[in-house]
Each structure stands twice: as C-alpha cells, then as structure tokens.
Write a protein that holds these residues in place. Structure first.
Motif, PDB file in Angstrom:
ATOM      1  N   SER A 262       0.819  -1.398   0.057  1.00 52.32           N
ATOM      2  CA  SER A 262       0.195  -0.019   0.006  1.00 52.32           C
ATOM      3  C   SER A 262       0.813   1.342   0.048  1.00 52.32           C
ATOM      4  N   ALA A 263       1.992   1.125   0.606  1.00 57.68           N
ATOM      5  CA  ALA A 263       2.954   2.365   0.678  1.00 57.68           C
ATOM      6  C   ALA A 263       3.316   2.934  -0.776  1.00 57.68           C
ATOM      7  N   VAL A 264       3.598   1.841  -1.760  1.00 56.93           N
ATOM      8  CA  VAL A 264       4.195   1.948  -3.286  1.00 56.93           C
ATOM      9  C   VAL A 264       3.321   3.109  -3.866  1.00 56.93           C
ATOM     10  N   PRO A 265       2.193   2.871  -4.124  1.00 59.72           N
ATOM     11  CA  PRO A 265       1.501   4.012  -4.994  1.00 59.72           C
ATOM     12  C   PRO A 265       1.326   5.411  -4.288  1.00 59.72           C
ATOM     13  N   ARG A 266       1.407   5.484  -2.915  1.00 57.37           N
ATOM     14  CA  ARG A 266       1.462   6.567  -2.293  1.00 57.37           C
ATOM     15  C   ARG A 266       2.785   7.296  -2.375  1.00 57.37           C
ATOM     16  N   ALA A 267       3.714   6.558  -2.101  1.00 56.12           N
ATOM     17  CA  ALA A 267       5.259   7.030  -2.121  1.00 56.12           C
ATOM     18  C   ALA A 267       5.460   7.420  -3.483  1.00 56.12           C
ATOM     19  N   TRP A 268       5.043   6.877  -4.440  1.00 54.94           N
ATOM     20  CA  TRP A 268       5.318   7.031  -5.985  1.00 54.94           C
ATOM     21  C   TRP A 268       4.594   8.575  -6.183  1.00 54.94           C
ATOM     22  N   VAL A 269       3.434   8.696  -5.973  1.00 55.86           N
ATOM     23  CA  VAL A 269       2.847  10.042  -6.147  1.00 55.86           C
ATOM     24  C   VAL A 269       3.426  11.076  -5.521  1.00 55.86           C
ATOM     25  N   ARG A 270       3.906  11.060  -4.238  1.00 54.12           N
ATOM     26  CA  ARG A 270       4.499  12.222  -3.490  1.00 54.12           C
ATOM     27  C   ARG A 270       6.133  12.335  -3.908  1.00 54.12           C
ATOM     28  N   SER A 271       6.849  11.220  -4.386  1.00 52.44           N
ATOM     29  CA  SER A 271       8.145  11.534  -4.846  1.00 52.44           C
ATOM     30  C   SER A 271       8.081  12.009  -6.282  1.00 52.44           C
ATOM     31  N   ARG A 272       7.386  11.584  -6.987  1.00 46.96           N
ATOM     32  CA  ARG A 272       7.083  11.858  -8.463  1.00 46.96           C
ATOM     33  C   ARG A 272       7.808  13.329  -8.855  1.00 46.96           C
ATOM     34  N   ARG A 273       6.961  14.258  -8.078  1.00 49.36           N
ATOM     35  CA  ARG A 273       6.990  15.584  -8.647  1.00 49.36           C
ATOM     36  C   ARG A 273       8.530  16.034  -8.057  1.00 49.36           C
ATOM     37  N   THR A 274       9.130  15.649  -6.901  1.00 50.96           N
ATOM     38  CA  THR A 274      10.269  16.059  -6.417  1.00 50.96           C
ATOM     39  C   THR A 274      11.238  15.523  -7.433  1.00 50.96           C
ATOM     40  N   ILE A 275      11.117  14.243  -8.341  1.00 52.68           N
ATOM     41  CA  ILE A 275      12.144  13.657  -8.972  1.00 52.68           C
ATOM     42  C   ILE A 275      11.721  14.497 -10.267  1.00 52.68           C
ATOM     43  N   LEU A 276      10.974  14.864 -10.825  1.00 51.19           N
ATOM     44  CA  LEU A 276      10.752  15.615 -11.962  1.00 51.19           C
ATOM     45  C   LEU A 276      11.279  17.243 -11.662  1.00 51.19           C
ATOM     46  N   SER A 277      11.103  17.662 -10.547  1.00 51.13           N
ATOM     47  CA  SER A 277      11.670  19.036 -10.270  1.00 51.13           C
ATOM     48  C   SER A 277      13.151  19.050 -10.264  1.00 51.13           C
ATOM     49  N   ALA A 278      13.673  17.902  -9.735  1.00 49.18           N
ATOM     50  CA  ALA A 278      15.222  17.984  -9.555  1.00 49.18           C
ATOM     51  C   ALA A 278      15.884  17.700 -10.856  1.00 49.18           C
ATOM     52  N   ASP A 279      15.103  16.610 -11.693  1.00 51.38           N
ATOM     53  CA  ASP A 279      15.824  16.498 -13.145  1.00 51.38           C
ATOM     54  C   ASP A 279      15.481  17.611 -14.006  1.00 51.38           C
ATOM     55  N   ALA A 280      14.415  18.372 -13.760  1.00 53.18           N
ATOM     56  CA  ALA A 280      14.443  19.569 -14.647  1.00 53.18           C
ATOM     57  C   ALA A 280      15.414  20.582 -14.487  1.00 53.18           C
ATOM     58  N   VAL A 281      15.885  20.977 -12.978  1.00 50.35           N
ATOM     59  CA  VAL A 281      16.896  21.637 -12.720  1.00 50.35           C
ATOM     60  C   VAL A 281      17.981  21.220 -13.373  1.00 50.35           C
ATOM     61  N   SER A 282      18.345  19.774 -13.407  1.00 47.94           N
ATOM     62  CA  SER A 282      19.668  19.684 -13.840  1.00 47.94           C
ATOM     63  C   SER A 282      19.937  19.701 -15.441  1.00 47.94           C
ATOM     64  N   PHE A 283      18.694  19.558 -15.866  1.00 43.73           N
ATOM     65  CA  PHE A 283      18.648  19.478 -17.485  1.00 43.73           C
ATOM     66  C   PHE A 283      18.754  21.096 -17.821  1.00 43.73           C
ATOM     67  N   ILE A 284      18.202  21.898 -17.233  1.00 43.89           N
ATOM     68  CA  ILE A 284      18.276  23.334 -17.550  1.00 43.89           C
ATOM     69  C   ILE A 284      19.654  23.779 -17.296  1.00 43.89           C
ATOM     70  N   ALA A 285      20.361  23.374 -16.354  1.00 48.54           N
ATOM     71  CA  ALA A 285      21.882  23.796 -16.108  1.00 48.54           C
ATOM     72  C   ALA A 285      22.623  23.186 -17.258  1.00 48.54           C
ATOM     73  N   ALA A 286      22.390  21.907 -17.682  1.00 51.17           N
ATOM     74  CA  ALA A 286      23.051  21.341 -18.674  1.00 51.17           C
ATOM     75  C   ALA A 286      22.849  21.954 -19.985  1.00 51.17           C
ATOM     76  N   ALA A 287      21.616  22.617 -20.267  1.00 53.25           N
ATOM     77  CA  ALA A 287      21.448  23.152 -21.508  1.00 53.25           C
ATOM     78  C   ALA A 287      21.918  24.483 -21.615  1.00 53.25           C
ATOM     79  N   VAL A 288      22.040  25.249 -20.525  1.00 51.04           N
ATOM     80  CA  VAL A 288      22.527  26.488 -20.638  1.00 51.04           C
ATOM     81  C   VAL A 288      23.879  26.415 -20.720  1.00 51.04           C
ATOM     82  N   LEU A 289      24.540  25.502 -20.181  1.00 53.36           N
ATOM     83  CA  LEU A 289      26.123  25.098 -20.255  1.00 53.36           C
ATOM     84  C   LEU A 289      26.368  24.702 -21.576  1.00 53.36           C
ATOM     85  N   TYR A 290      25.321  24.086 -22.329  1.00 49.76           N
ATOM     86  CA  TYR A 290      25.910  23.656 -23.633  1.00 49.76           C
ATOM     87  C   TYR A 290      25.743  24.853 -24.451  1.00 49.76           C
TER      88      TYR A 290
END
Length: 598
Positions: A496-524
């Motif tokens: 029962s913890a898996v679906p709730r944990a995924w919903v709550r962590s998904r946004r954090t994962i997307l935000s962190a990867d978005a920041v990394s991608f933007i930094a890489a794009a600017v550097l490029y």
C-alpha cells in the motif's frame, strides 16, 4: 476502469521499455555500417587540435560576419580532408579546430588565408642573406602604363613545366649571381625620406596598436612606389622572421617579399593596375596579371610527371583562363611569381603562351604539402588572417590510456553506488543496480545513433558527464525509496505504501531532473569545445533517467511489493522503517493512555 492514483500495470510499462530498447538496437545494427561502436573524440582516439587567433589588417577586432564566414570556410576545408568527427567552433576571436584520427595532420594548415595571386617578377631575386644590387633595385619601380618591360630573370623554368636540374631552388628562377656585383648597404642618406616614412595612424580603442603599427610599417616600406624605399625594404627584409603582411598585402601595389623557404627575396609588380592609373588599358597584360585565387575553379595535387616530388595543378575559370593566356603571351621569357599569402611559392620563367585555362605550381612539395595547398586553394580564401596560437597533436596511445582511465573512474563510481545501495536498501538496492544497467544499455545505443546522425563524438568530457549523471540517476531512486520508507513508518504495508510514495516523490524527481537539465542546456549553449560534450551527455542522461525511473524502476518496485517473498521487510530493506513506525505508534499510544488515565 483506470487504476487509482499511483496504481499501475507494471507489465505494460516494462513492455514499453523493452520495445524502446529493441527499436534502438534495431536501428544500431540495421542502419549505417551496422557497427555498434560510438564515435570517439580527439582525446580518446587521437588527432589534432588547432587554435587559430584572428587578426585584421589594422589590428581592429574582427567582425562577427567575418569570423562566421571564416568558420564556414574552414568547415568546408575540414570536410575536404575526408575525416569524420571533425568540428570547428568559435571561442571569442579564436577558431578551435578538432580533427580526430591518425590522418589529421592536415588540420594544421587549415587556417591559411589562401590569397593566391600571380605577380610579375621585377629584376633578379637575391639570396636572403645577400644585399640587393642597387642598380637593379633602383630600376625596380613598378611599371606604369607605357613603361618599358623590366629586366627578366634568366630562363630557368617554364611555367607549367618541371624545373631543370640546376643549382637553383626548384620552382624558382636561378639567380644570376655572377651578374650581380657585390654591394654595400646604402648609407643613411639612402634611407626613405620623412615623407615616405611609415606612420602609425591613431587607432581606436579596440585596435591592437602593436599589430597595426607592424602592418603599416611593413606596407610603407615593402609596398612603396618609391624605388629607393623598395631598395631599403629589400635590404632590411629578414626572411627568418614572421611576416606581418601575411595575407595583408595590397594587390594594387608592388611587393618585396621572400619565398616560402626563406631562401630568396623578390621584388614583384602589382597584380592590378593602380586605381588612380586611368591610362592602363583593360587588355594590357604586359605588366599586370590581374589573376588571383578567385579565378581558380579547381586545384589538385599530382605526382610531378617530369621529375620527383609533387605539383599542384590549377584549372582556371573561363575569364581566369583568358587572363592567364593573355598574360603569358605578353610576358614570354619573363618570370612570374605564384604568391600565396604574400610568400612566393614558385617563380618560373614563361617560355611560351599558355592557353587552355590550366597551369601548375611546382616546388619542393611532398604529397602532404601539395594536398594541403590544393585543398586550401580549392576551397577559397578566408576573410581574415589567422595566427596558429596552439597546435596540439594527441596520439592514439594517449587517447586509449585516457579512455581506460575514464572507464576505471566510472567503474569505481558505479561500484561505490552499488555497495551503498545493497547495504542500505537490500532488495531495493538490487532494483537500483538493475535500473542503472538498463539505463546504460539505452545510453549506449543512443550514443551510437547520435554519432551517425549528427556526428556526435564521445570524449573524456562526455564520459565525465555520464559519471556525474550516475549520481543524478541514483538520486531519483533514493528520493522514491526514502518516501517509501516514510510511508511504511506511518504504518502502511509495503504494497500500500508504493502508490502513495510514488505520487509524492514523482514531483520531486521531475523538479530535480528539470533543474539538472536546464543547467546542462545553459552550459551547452554558452560553452565551447569539449565542455559542450560534458553538457550534452549530462543533459541526455538526465532525460533518459526519467525514462528509466518511470518505465523500469517504479514498475519493478510495484511488482516486488505484490510478492509475499520479496515484500518481506527483512529482505526488502524496509524492516527498520517498519520497526521504527511500530515503536513510534506504541509510544504515541502510551502517552495518550497516560493522559486519559490522568
């Protein structure tokens, strides 16, 4: 009916990932040459890196248009070498050329301005270490309309033919040293008058005063119309030093210069009539060739049919062929110098009129030298002059050692991540390792395809980007797993913890990867050279991290939570979280009871 939030069908997501992998590797093996090897950069497979610094005639900052035009022309020249994976990038006023592979030495000559011109030789060439003949030099005034033909060099080589076996340098008239009495340098009274002395104009703030002064002084002396100044210039010219007029000489004025070997000095007539000379007829080719590199349609290196070494065969355009025929017809038994960037490449004597629109440049050329010269002439002149500020050759052996070191570093980083995950997450750590392995499978296929489609080459900076991306990818897993532990601490089961944990962590994962991608794009965007490779691989790994987390990691964790064996707390790594949650609930319940009893 759609599953509740966080609930997924793992098989569907895993099947999608398998289809992606199959499609990628089908493209790898069924397109191109079918080789599953990525293209390696200069620092991994060896090659040549050349940095060219642009300079203008007046020392001013080169314009954006001129730099971009020069970059485009050098790219065409690089492609003419037939080497894949080469690139030309701008770095301020510099152009950085990287040509990977063993056959990359030709890159060192790509920055030649390649301004070719045909100039009539006035008088006799003299050895670089000898003083000029005052009598001949004084008569070396550039011919004007109606002037008598200057004395010609002795016939030593016909234009377009092989040089005879003589003591003269190949491709040049044999200097008649016996006819030149020794002379002493003119006294100070023979120096140019103050009116002819070079002056340095006031330069704007963006002009390099030293460069501007050197060019102006060289022009005032070596391109003067005063025979006394030309005499002094021929005496003062040092063929062992760098020439500030390289690519900056005025085609409408005479020129005192050296040959490319620095062995002889020449006094040459203008290519074009002076602009103020309105009496010169358009069909008068007795003094002015009017021929430049723009009149050439093709250039090729070939073996010398009449001797050893190699020659460069030139084919003129229609109008250029007409000019060449008229000029050679009007100057039989006269010497003509083939001048490249202000240096005499060859100076044969014209034995007869040459028609047909073809000729050759002969000299002591090796195959490599002749090929480089032909490519330089064929692909056009650069709008700027360049100094080679850096020319670095990387051997394949050093590249392999660098690749080995990079792989070892990446392997150590992966091993540390694996040990940490297994120790801290147990079963979830195994899923992390599997996800990273599948991510590597996808990244490798993408690298191979990008090398074929856009010519992307993997270098050490790119490998560094992948090593950094390991941490970013592992961080996504850790965010998910830690959120899962929080849910278990609150008393929920693994399933029962898996679906709730995924919903709550998904946004954090997307935000962190978005920041990394933007930094890489600017550097490029703002970086040049190998730093772009680092930024590109970092950004690409970040995007593929999302693919793996969404299509592999989350489905595998969901499948593990539905298995009684795999969901065992001691095996899954969640036992500690469960015990902490139970102790917390017990303590909370006890406090509540005590309060109620009080």
């Amino acid at each position: 009916m759609a599953p509740p939030a966080g609930q997924i069908r793992p098989a569907k997501y895993l099947a999608s990932f398998v289809l992606i992998v199959v499609a990628l590797y089908a493209l790898v093996f069924l397109t191109g040459n079918g080789s599953a090897k990525p293209k390696l950069g200069i620092d991994l497979q060896g090659g040549t890196l050349v940095t060219l610094t642009a300079r203008q005639e007046d020392g001013a900052q080169p314009s954006e248009e001129a730099l971009n035009r020069a970059r485009d022309l050098i790219e065409v020249r690089v492609n003419g070498l037939g080497v894949s994976g080469a690139e030309v990038v701008r770095d301020g006023n510099n152009l950085v050329i990287t040509v990977p592979g063993a056959d990359s030495e030709g890159a060192k000559g790509l920055g030649q301005t390649a301004r070719l011109a045909f100039r009539k030789v006035i008088g006799q060439p003299v050895p670089a270490g000898a003083a000029p003949n005052p009598t001949e030099t004084s008569s070396s005034t550039p011919p004007s309309s109606g002037a008598s033909t200057p004395p010609s060099a002795p016939p030593s080589q016909s234009a377009g033919q092989a040089p005879p076996s003589s003591g003269a340098p190949q491709g040049r008239p044999a200097p008649n040293l016996a006819a030149q009495p020794s002379s002493t340098p003119p006294s100070s009274s023979a120096a140019p008058s103050s009116s002819a002395a070079p002056t340095t104009p006031s330069a704007p703030s963006n002009v390099d005063p030293k460069v501007a002064k050197e060019i102006q002084e060289a022009k005032a002396l070596r391109q003067s119309t005063d025979p006394q100044v030309l005499q002094q210039a021929a005496l003062m010219l040092d063929c062992t030093k760098a020439d500030p007029l390289r690519g900056n000489d005025d085609l409408d004025k005479p020129l005192v210069t050296c040959d490319e070997k620095g062995e002889f000095k020449y006094t040459l007539a203008p290519v074009n009539p002076p602009k103020e000379d309105t009496q010169t007829k358009a069909d008068d080719f007795s003094n002015y060739s009017r021929l430049t590199g723009e009149d050439i349609s093709n250039a090729a290196a070939n073996a010398n049919p009449n001797g050893t070494g190699y020659v460069v065969n030139l084919d003129f355009k229609s109008e250029g062929g007409t000019k060449w025929g008229s000029f050679t017809a009007a100057n039989v038994q006269q010497a003509v110098a083939v001048v490249l960037d202000g240096e005499v490449m060859s100076a044969p004597t014209i034995q007869s009129a040459i028609s047909g629109g073809s000729t050759e440049i002969s000299g002591k050329f090796t195959l490599k030298e002749a090929t480089n010269l032909a490519n330089t002439l064929k692909y056009g002149a650069l709008p700027l002059s360049f100094d080679s500020s850096e020319a670095q050759t990387v051997s394949p052996t050093l590249g392999l050692q660098s690749l080995k070191a990079g792989l070892i570093a990446g392997g150590i980083g992966l091993a540390l991540v694996f040990v940490y995950c297994l120790f801290y997450y147990r079963l979830l750590g195994i899923l992390t390792i599997l996800s990273l392995a599948l991510s590597a499978v996808v990244i490798y296929a993408v690298l191979v395809l990008l090398g074929r489609v856009i010519g992307f080459t993997l270098d050490l900076a790119g490998i560094a980007g992948f090593i950094v991306a390991i941490g970013i990818t592992a961080d996504s897993f850790i965010v998910f797993f830690e959120r899962l532990k929080d849910e278990v601490r609150e008393g929920r089961s693994f399933r029962s913890a898996v679906p709730r944990a995924w919903v709550r962590s998904r946004r954090t994962i997307l935000s962190a990867d978005a920041v990394s991608f933007i930094a890489a794009a600017v550097l490029y965007v703002i970086a040049v050279g190998q730093v772009k490779g680092f930024a590109f691989t970092l950004g690409m790994s970040t995007v593929l991290d999302l693919v793996v987390v969404f299509l592999v990691t989350h489905p595998l964790v969901a499948m593990a939570s539905k298995s009684k064996f795999l969901s065992n707390p001691s095996l899954s790594g969640l036992g500690g979280a469960a015990r902490e949650g139970a102790a917390h609930r017990a303590a909370t319940t006890g406090k509540t009871t005590a309060v109620k009893e009080a």
